[in-house]
Scaffold this active site. Structure first.
Site, mmCIF file in Angstrom:
data_model
loop_
_atom_site.group_PDB
_atom_site.id
_atom_site.type_symbol
_atom_site.label_atom_id
_atom_site.label_comp_id
_atom_site.label_asym_id
_atom_site.label_seq_id
_atom_site.Cartn_x
_atom_site.Cartn_y
_atom_site.Cartn_z
ATOM 1 N N ASP A 64 -1.760 -13.175 1.212
ATOM 2 C CA ASP A 64 -2.421 -12.033 2.038
ATOM 3 C C ASP A 64 -2.806 -12.614 3.383
ATOM 4 O OD1 ASP A 64 -2.959 -9.718 2.838
ATOM 5 O OD2 ASP A 64 -5.150 -9.376 1.722
ATOM 6 N N HIS B 90 0.601 -1.131 0.063
ATOM 7 C CA HIS B 90 -0.149 -0.015 -0.025
ATOM 8 C C HIS B 90 0.891 1.320 -0.147
ATOM 9 C CE1 HIS B 90 -2.435 -3.054 2.349
ATOM 10 N NE2 HIS B 90 -3.365 -2.567 1.748
ATOM 11 N N HIS C 295 -11.985 -13.753 2.446
ATOM 12 C CA HIS C 295 -13.069 -13.151 2.511
ATOM 13 C C HIS C 295 -14.412 -14.081 1.747
ATOM 14 C CE1 HIS C 295 -10.296 -9.402 1.840
ATOM 15 N NE2 HIS C 295 -10.328 -9.980 2.795
ATOM 16 N N MET D 111 2.350 -5.825 -7.724
ATOM 17 C CA MET D 111 1.160 -5.382 -7.754
ATOM 18 C C MET D 111 1.556 -4.077 -6.796
ATOM 19 S SD MET D 111 -1.173 -5.040 -4.700
ATOM 20 C CE MET D 111 -1.581 -6.474 -4.069
ATOM 21 N N LYS E 178 -14.952 -8.175 0.155
ATOM 22 C CA LYS E 178 -14.938 -8.671 1.496
ATOM 23 C C LYS E 178 -16.279 -8.196 1.954
ATOM 24 C CE LYS E 178 -12.140 -8.642 5.546
ATOM 25 N NZ LYS E 178 -10.954 -7.982 6.276
ATOM 26 N N ASP F 104 2.518 1.848 3.335
ATOM 27 C CA ASP F 104 3.518 0.534 3.646
ATOM 28 C C ASP F 104 4.838 1.340 3.758
ATOM 29 O OD1 ASP F 104 1.183 -0.860 4.463
ATOM 30 O OD2 ASP F 104 1.560 -2.030 2.441
ATOM 31 N N GLU G 123 -10.972 -6.139 -4.901
ATOM 32 C CA GLU G 123 -11.182 -7.165 -4.140
ATOM 33 C C GLU G 123 -12.272 -6.932 -3.208
ATOM 34 O OE1 GLU G 123 -7.341 -7.361 -1.718
ATOM 35 O OE2 GLU G 123 -8.482 -8.577 -0.272
HETATM 36 C C1 GCO Z 1 -8.076 -7.163 4.321
HETATM 37 C C2 GCO Z 1 -7.705 -7.204 2.989
HETATM 38 C C3 GCO Z 1 -6.360 -6.286 2.703
HETATM 39 C C4 GCO Z 1 -6.305 -5.923 1.106
HETATM 40 C C5 GCO Z 1 -5.110 -4.961 0.863
HETATM 41 C C6 GCO Z 1 -4.879 -4.814 -0.790
HETATM 42 O O1 GCO Z 1 -8.924 -8.153 4.714
HETATM 43 O O2 GCO Z 1 -7.572 -6.524 5.168
HETATM 44 O O3 GCO Z 1 -7.516 -8.511 2.557
HETATM 45 O O4 GCO Z 1 -5.216 -7.089 3.174
HETATM 46 O O5 GCO Z 1 -5.677 -7.088 0.409
HETATM 47 O O6 GCO Z 1 -5.534 -3.898 1.528
HETATM 48 O O7 GCO Z 1 -5.508 -3.950 -0.963
HETATM 49 MN MN MN Z 2 -6.557 -9.227 0.606
HETATM 50 MN MN MN Z 3 -8.229 -10.068 3.925
#
Ligand code: GCO
Ligand code: MN
Ligand code: MN
Length: 388
Positions: A290, A57, A223, A91, A186, A60, A184
């Protein structure tokens, strides 16, 4: 060496985020248990354990309040460390969840200035990623959600999200960055409910964008499992739609908090089907872990965790090849695969339809044949447990 086959190599495309190996074990109930790991130290660690890529990120790598001079110094140091350790940046992503400014969302926030700031922060993160060679840009909207639906109409949130994505695609084209965006999903955490809770929801949104060809998805095991869903099915639908631009591998026991466990450690059977799918179809993108190490670990334990993710993937890849080549499994599959059968259901024509409407089927006969899935699954378990 006996274990040579489980040694990660660059062609396996294993990547980790700075936030994964650099995770300090903070949770809602307790403080950090590990000292900070600088980005350069993280890259060294990833080089040492044989990873191919490092992702980040914006914050980071570069603190949110860094001056332009500090930013450039950090980026130069980081790029040098990547070169020296043979690690690439496949990425990049943007943190739109940590700072209090995003407490009510980023692209979907009610405040127009917050939305504009979120775009600015993302464009700068895209600049940063491009400078480090990233070709994939992940967007995870951790704060794009609600505790109370009184705050906005959820369809307005969808519209705002679409506008932001359209804006960012244009920016990427304008700057000739050639990014592929990977969205992504969640279902919850940190918000009570997050918009776009599943990969399927994002796939539907993508088809409504101005430039759908630039945007795909980044499904994550944890997720999908948090939502009680089948990760391999989500990945397969994305793959079939030409939208599997990235994948987040970890593990998760359904019904728990967001665990981010070592890949394959909670449900190795589900991990097996996922690896088998990715390998069978020839997915060539990064395999990004991740996840993070248990809170009990020091940095030696973090290395064990990261090595474990890659080792488990390679073991499951080997098991998938064994499964594909197993004579008994092949015979079972031959018995259940599509046979010649009735062709009138293949493609619509007025004639086929009327023939089909008046056809007679042996329903009881069709329903009575045993399918041998118990045997098939036990053979799978035998392979996974190493007795076959
Ligand atoms: C989470 C997410 C993050 C993302 C990351 C990339 O559950 O916190 O998985 O880890 O993958 O912010 O955008
Ligand atoms: Mn993730
Ligand atoms: Mn995650």
């Amino acid at each position: 060496m006996e274990n040579e086959k489980y040694t990660p190599r660059p062609e396996h495309k294993f990547s980790f985020g700075l936030w994964t190996v650099g995770n300090r074990g903070r949770d809602p109930f307790g403080d950090a248990v590990r000292p900070p790991l600088t980005p350069v130290e993280a890259v060294r660690m990833l080089g040492e354990i044989g990873a191919y890529g490092v992702n980040f990120h914006d914050n980071d790598l570069v603190p949110i309040d860094a001056t332009p001079q500090e930013r450039d110094r950090i980026v130069n140091e980081f790029r040098r460390a990547c070169e020296e350790n043979g690690v690439v940046v496949p990425m990049a992503t943007v943190n739109l969840f940590y700072d209090p400014v995003f407490r009510d969302g980023a692209f979907t926030a009610n405040d127009k200035s917050v939305r504009a700031y979120a775009l600015q922060k993302t464009m700068r993160a895209m600049d940063l990623g491009a400078e480090c060679g990233a070709k994939i840009f992940v967007l995870w909207g951790g704060r794009e959600g609600v505790e109370t639906d009184g705050c906005r109409r959820p369809d307005d949130a969808v519209k705002r999200l679409r506008e932001a994505l359209n804006y960012l695609c244009e920016y990427s084209l304008d700057r000739k960055y050639d990014y592929k965006f990977a969205l992504e999903a969640k279902p919850n955490e940190p918000r009570a409910d997050i918009y776009m809770p599943t990969t399927g929801a994002y796939l539907a949104l993508i088809s409504t964008l101005d430039r759908p060809e630039m945007v795909g998805v980044n499904p994550e095991v944890a997720h999908e499992h948090m939502a009680g869903l089948n990760m391999t099915h989500a990945v397969a639908q994305a793959w079939e739609a030409g939208k599997l631009f990235h994948v987040d591998l970890n593990d998760q026991i359904p019904g728990r908090y967001d665990q981010d466990l070592r890949f394959g450690s909670a449900n190795p059977r589900a991990a097996f089907w996922l690896v088998k799918f990715l390998e069978d179809v020839g997915y060539t993108g990064p395999r990004h872990f991740d996840a993070h190490a248990y809170r009990t670990e020091d940095y030696e334990g973090v290395k064990e965790f990261a090595r474990g993710c890659m080792r488990t993937y390679l073991i499951l890849k080997e098991k998938a090849a064994q499964w594909n080549g197993d004579t008994e499994i092949r015979a079972l599959l031959a018995g259940i695969s599509e046979t010649a059968g009735d062709e009138r259901g293949n493609k619509f024509s007025t004639q086929h339809a009327s023939e089909l409407l008046s056809a007679t089927f042996d329903r009881a006969g069709l329903a009575s044949r045993g399918l041998n899935y118990e045997r098939l699954d036990q053979l799978t378990i035998d392979i996974l447990l190493g007795v076959r």
